[in-house]
Motif scaffolding. Structure first.
Motif, mmCIF file in Angstrom:
data_model
loop_
_atom_site.group_PDB
_atom_site.id
_atom_site.type_symbol
_atom_site.label_atom_id
_atom_site.label_comp_id
_atom_site.label_asym_id
_atom_site.label_seq_id
_atom_site.Cartn_x
_atom_site.Cartn_y
_atom_site.Cartn_z
ATOM 1 N N PRO A 22 0.841 -1.205 0.138
ATOM 2 C CA PRO A 22 0.071 -0.045 -0.124
ATOM 3 C C PRO A 22 0.860 1.266 0.025
ATOM 4 C CG PRO A 22 -0.730 -1.502 1.486
ATOM 5 C CD PRO A 22 0.606 -2.097 0.992
ATOM 6 N N PRO A 23 0.230 2.180 -0.645
ATOM 7 C CA PRO A 23 1.090 3.475 -0.753
ATOM 8 C C PRO A 23 1.723 3.981 0.598
ATOM 9 C CG PRO A 23 -0.546 3.546 -2.395
ATOM 10 C CD PRO A 23 -0.724 2.306 -1.579
ATOM 11 N N ALA A 24 0.875 4.206 1.365
ATOM 12 C CA ALA A 24 1.169 4.665 2.660
ATOM 13 C C ALA A 24 2.407 4.029 3.490
ATOM 14 C CB ALA A 24 -0.379 4.768 3.850
ATOM 15 N N THR A 25 2.237 2.524 3.349
ATOM 16 C CA THR A 25 3.104 1.736 3.946
ATOM 17 C C THR A 25 4.609 2.120 3.261
ATOM 18 O OG1 THR A 25 1.416 0.266 4.087
ATOM 19 C CG2 THR A 25 3.814 -0.609 4.508
ATOM 20 N N LEU A 26 4.413 2.148 1.947
ATOM 21 C CA LEU A 26 5.875 2.264 1.325
ATOM 22 C C LEU A 26 6.505 3.653 1.865
ATOM 23 C CD1 LEU A 26 7.953 1.853 -0.832
ATOM 24 C CD2 LEU A 26 6.410 2.709 -2.530
ATOM 25 N N MET A 105 15.046 -0.676 6.795
ATOM 26 C CA MET A 105 14.712 -1.983 6.849
ATOM 27 C C MET A 105 14.072 -2.304 8.176
ATOM 28 S SD MET A 105 18.359 -3.403 5.749
ATOM 29 C CE MET A 105 18.342 -5.016 5.359
ATOM 30 N N LEU A 106 14.255 -1.599 9.263
ATOM 31 C CA LEU A 106 13.652 -1.658 10.373
ATOM 32 C C LEU A 106 12.141 -1.324 10.472
ATOM 33 C CD1 LEU A 106 16.339 -0.702 13.146
ATOM 34 C CD2 LEU A 106 15.511 -2.995 12.405
ATOM 35 N N GLU A 107 11.867 -0.001 9.683
ATOM 36 C CA GLU A 107 10.482 0.156 9.409
ATOM 37 C C GLU A 107 9.688 -0.874 8.854
ATOM 38 O OE1 GLU A 107 8.511 2.373 11.110
ATOM 39 O OE2 GLU A 107 6.837 2.096 9.653
ATOM 40 N N ALA A 108 10.514 -1.349 7.551
ATOM 41 C CA ALA A 108 9.894 -2.338 6.920
ATOM 42 C C ALA A 108 9.346 -3.480 7.886
ATOM 43 C CB ALA A 108 10.710 -2.788 5.932
ATOM 44 N N ALA A 109 10.283 -3.868 8.627
ATOM 45 C CA ALA A 109 10.062 -5.271 9.787
ATOM 46 C C ALA A 109 8.761 -4.886 10.526
ATOM 47 C CB ALA A 109 11.183 -5.213 10.428
ATOM 48 N N GLU A 110 8.640 -3.577 10.981
ATOM 49 C CA GLU A 110 7.614 -3.145 11.702
ATOM 50 C C GLU A 110 6.322 -3.230 10.916
ATOM 51 O OE1 GLU A 110 7.484 0.224 14.207
ATOM 52 O OE2 GLU A 110 5.584 -0.502 14.844
ATOM 53 N N TYR A 136 26.555 9.698 -9.183
ATOM 54 C CA TYR A 136 25.993 9.279 -7.888
ATOM 55 C C TYR A 136 26.685 7.822 -7.683
ATOM 56 C CZ TYR A 136 22.471 12.512 -6.570
ATOM 57 O OH TYR A 136 22.040 13.516 -6.139
ATOM 58 N N ASP A 137 27.039 7.319 -6.729
ATOM 59 C CA ASP A 137 27.485 6.012 -6.334
ATOM 60 C C ASP A 137 26.130 5.079 -5.916
ATOM 61 O OD1 ASP A 137 30.047 6.170 -6.851
ATOM 62 O OD2 ASP A 137 30.496 6.526 -4.870
ATOM 63 N N ILE A 138 26.049 3.909 -6.274
ATOM 64 C CA ILE A 138 25.252 3.015 -5.937
ATOM 65 C C ILE A 138 25.668 2.251 -4.485
ATOM 66 C CG2 ILE A 138 23.286 1.335 -6.466
ATOM 67 C CD1 ILE A 138 24.219 2.331 -9.197
ATOM 68 N N VAL A 139 25.079 2.540 -3.374
ATOM 69 C CA VAL A 139 25.591 2.162 -2.233
ATOM 70 C C VAL A 139 25.083 0.665 -1.866
ATOM 71 C CG1 VAL A 139 26.100 2.373 0.272
ATOM 72 C CG2 VAL A 139 26.067 4.290 -1.295
ATOM 73 N N ALA A 140 23.710 0.587 -1.906
ATOM 74 C CA ALA A 140 23.041 -0.603 -1.598
ATOM 75 C C ALA A 140 21.748 -1.076 -2.301
ATOM 76 C CB ALA A 140 22.660 -0.673 -0.034
ATOM 77 N N VAL A 141 21.496 -2.052 -2.541
ATOM 78 C CA VAL A 141 19.945 -2.359 -3.160
ATOM 79 C C VAL A 141 19.102 -3.343 -2.230
ATOM 80 C CG1 VAL A 141 18.925 -3.631 -5.140
ATOM 81 C CG2 VAL A 141 21.152 -2.489 -5.450
ATOM 82 N N SER A 142 18.087 -3.182 -2.012
ATOM 83 C CA SER A 142 17.329 -4.139 -1.231
ATOM 84 C C SER A 142 15.811 -4.433 -1.789
ATOM 85 C CB SER A 142 16.926 -3.562 0.192
ATOM 86 O OG SER A 142 16.138 -4.717 0.799
ATOM 87 N N PRO A 143 15.433 -5.463 -2.097
ATOM 88 C CA PRO A 143 14.047 -5.811 -2.461
ATOM 89 C C PRO A 143 13.044 -5.197 -1.151
ATOM 90 C CG PRO A 143 15.143 -7.697 -2.091
ATOM 91 C CD PRO A 143 15.954 -6.807 -1.837
ATOM 92 N N LEU A 144 11.985 -5.024 -1.486
ATOM 93 C CA LEU A 144 11.025 -4.611 -0.628
ATOM 94 C C LEU A 144 9.718 -5.384 -0.886
ATOM 95 C CD1 LEU A 144 10.557 -2.876 2.142
ATOM 96 C CD2 LEU A 144 9.695 -1.105 0.558
ATOM 97 N N GLY A 145 8.946 -6.348 0.157
ATOM 98 C CA GLY A 145 7.842 -6.845 -0.072
ATOM 99 C C GLY A 145 7.348 -7.580 1.073
ATOM 100 N N TYR A 146 6.121 -8.279 0.818
ATOM 101 C CA TYR A 146 5.626 -9.168 1.676
ATOM 102 C C TYR A 146 6.300 -10.689 1.752
ATOM 103 C CZ TYR A 146 2.257 -5.492 2.898
ATOM 104 O OH TYR A 146 1.912 -4.415 3.183
ATOM 105 N N PRO A 147 6.968 -11.096 2.752
ATOM 106 C CA PRO A 147 7.754 -12.217 2.873
ATOM 107 C C PRO A 147 6.871 -13.522 2.273
ATOM 108 C CG PRO A 147 7.928 -11.088 4.878
ATOM 109 C CD PRO A 147 6.931 -10.232 4.331
ATOM 110 N N ALA A 148 7.475 -14.531 1.635
ATOM 111 C CA ALA A 148 7.049 -15.684 1.381
ATOM 112 C C ALA A 148 7.742 -16.758 2.152
ATOM 113 C CB ALA A 148 7.098 -15.728 -0.145
#
Ligand SMILES: Cc1cc2nc3c(=O)[nH]c(=O)nc-3n(C[C@H](O)[C@H](O)[C@H](O)COP(=O)(O)O)c2cc1C
Length: 170
Positions: A22-26, A105-110, A136-148
């Motif tokens: 949901p947009p508000a969660t992102l 990542m911590l907010e995502a966990a919450e 710009y340097d690219i420092v890190a990448v992370s997928p974001l989504g509901y865990p399976a």
């Protein structure tokens, strides 16, 4: 949820449900990054969010073929402008972006979302896919989504092995 509960809940997630965020969660996840501290409060970063399936496919390729990157409904890409060193010799922008992604990542966990910090990616492949400018340097990448998946069991060294109290032993 307390901060410690979020820290304990977070695990690297490498399988994602086909369920939109949901947009508000992102927004809440991105806000956590925005509120992170940065050297001299310069906030010299960009948080790129890729949700289009074609982009996620390209990112999975640039992330050394890690397929779960395309599976997640969103991918976060943390970018830092200009190479700046702090007095201590450490690269300010890498540190800044690392803190921002950790907060996200911590907010995502919450929020019940999974993430996985990715260091295995090709700078130029990610840059090409997302049109990230050369300064710009690219420092890190992370997928974001509901865990399976639950994530792997946690294994950590005991504190006694990690902590030096007062002085390093000779
Ligand atoms: C800097 C960094 C780079 C990482 N790169 C990858 C990666 O490319 N692919 C991957 O699957 N996991 C990657 N990880 C996740 C680690 O493997 C994971 O954090 C570690 O095994 C501990 O597991 P946990 O995150 O579930 O606590 C990376 C983690 C960090 C902090």
């Amino acid at each position: 949820m307390t901060v410690m509960e979020a820290i304990e809940k977070r695990k690297s997630i490498r399988a994602y449900l086909d369920r939109p965020i949901p947009p508000a969660t992102l927004e809440a996840v991105l806000q956590a990054g925005r509120l992170a501290p940065s050297a001299r409060n310069q906030q010299a970063w960009k948080f790129v969010v890729a949700t289009e399936p074609a982009l996620r496919e390209q990112l999975a390729e640039a992330c050394c073929g890690q397929r779960f990157v395309a599976q997640a409904p969103a991918v976060l890409v943390l970018c830092a402008d200009q190479a700046a060193q702090m007095r201590c010799g450490q690269p300010a922008r890498t540190v800044d972006c690392s803190i921002a992604l950790s907060f996200m990542m911590l907010e995502a966990a919450e929020q019940g979302l999974g993430t996985c910090w990715l260091g295995a990616f090709e700078q130029e492949g990610v840059r090409r896919a997302l049109h990230i400018p050369p300064e710009y340097d690219i420092v890190a990448v992370s997928p974001l989504g509901y865990p399976a998946e639950e994530g792997r069991p946690r294994s950590r060294k005991p504190l006694e092995e990690l902590v030096v109290r007062e002085r390093w032993a000779d």
